[in-house]
Scaffold this active site. Sequence first.
Site, mmCIF file in Angstrom:
data_model
loop_
_atom_site.group_PDB
_atom_site.id
_atom_site.type_symbol
_atom_site.label_atom_id
_atom_site.label_comp_id
_atom_site.label_asym_id
_atom_site.label_seq_id
_atom_site.Cartn_x
_atom_site.Cartn_y
_atom_site.Cartn_z
ATOM 1 N NE ARG A 85 47.989 34.015 40.190
ATOM 2 C CZ ARG A 85 48.759 33.269 40.985
ATOM 3 N NH1 ARG A 85 50.182 33.079 40.928
ATOM 4 N NH2 ARG A 85 48.209 31.989 41.431
ATOM 5 C CB SER A 126 41.818 35.114 39.465
ATOM 6 O OG SER A 126 41.709 33.947 40.070
ATOM 7 C CD GLU A 154 45.252 37.152 38.978
ATOM 8 O OE1 GLU A 154 44.815 37.054 40.346
ATOM 9 O OE2 GLU A 154 45.320 36.076 38.559
#
Length: 302
Positions: free
Chosen positions: A175, A224, A294
């Site tokens: 990510r 997320s 994130e």
Amino acid sequence: MVAALTSDTMPAVRGRLTPCAPLAPLVWFKAGGAAEWLFEPADVADLSAFLRNLDPAVPVLALGLGSNLIVRDGGVPGVVIRLGKPFARVEVLNATTLRCGAGASGILVSSTARDGGIAGVEFLRSIPGTVGGFVRMNGGAYGREVKDVLVEAEVVLRSGERRTLPASELGYTYRHSMLPEGAVVIAATFRGEPGEPAAIQAEMDRIAAARGASQPLRSKTGGSTFKNPDGHKAWALVDQAGCRGKRLGDAQVSDKHTNFLLNVGQATSADIEALGEEVRAAVKAHSGVTLEWEIQRVGVQA
Ligand SMILES: Cc1cc2nc3c(=O)[nH]c(=O)nc-3n(C[C@H](O)[C@H](O)[C@H](O)COP(=O)(O)OP(=O)(O)OC[C@H]3O[C@@H](n4cnc5c(N)ncnc54)[C@H](O)[C@@H]3O)c2cc1C
């Protein structure tokens, strides 16, 4: 030192340049402050010329669908750049390859690939966002991520220079990419493999159904919240720390997927971010693991 950003000091553009533009309607959390300026370029030449002529000290931030963003309540200083329709074209180049404008959605990319008989990018069907966000965030789901299919990304650097960066130069990790600061992705080339449209559609349907069963897709959320730490699932750590359903004002940890934060009413971005920090502290105290955000948090506190 940044000179005051007035309409007199901003470069002339052919697209739309809006001062003090509210960002809450443009992001999934539906919270947060305004962009000092919002620029929606008419095309790549317009974007390049704007960045070349803008005071280099002015910060710029690219915005996709805002599906992975907390925009702080004090707003975003400088210029927020949003790529609209002129950047949303997806073309099939050959039996395995697609060129996708950075403003195109994951649904458009995966369905164009299906129509062109290209398998391997079905996972993008399930990630809300644009190609620009996927390239920047190394978006992934169901065992695949952007770095597995990206050949190269076309970008406009903060200087206004146009460059093509091969995937190997983007320093991909989970990510995360090493996209240069202030660079705006304008297009990406993805490579899959030849496939049968019906089989590709079946895979897209399977992914969409699995998604709907496990995530609060119709909510005001940022996806997320925390990265999965090595050897752990963030959602499980949050759950074990007793945070399922935890609330702060109108911000809430989802009951359905504990790594999602929700705005269940009129939450401010400060509520959402503070709830995230409470969850991080609870997880640290319970399991000793430090969760890393994130979700990208941008702008200044009110
Ligand atoms: C319900 C839900 C489910 C989700 N599921 C997943 C999932 O399974 N997997 C996953 O990886 N993510 C998931 N996400 C998070 C999100 O969809 C991805 O991170 C996506 O890549 C964000 O794309 P965006 O275009 O909306 O980017 P934004 O949220 O607008 O921005 C995210 C970052 O990308 C940068 N960015 C955006 N466009 C550009 C551009 N053109 N050039 C340069 N930088 C740019 C922004 O500056 C910011 O740093 C989910 C989100 C939601 C709300």
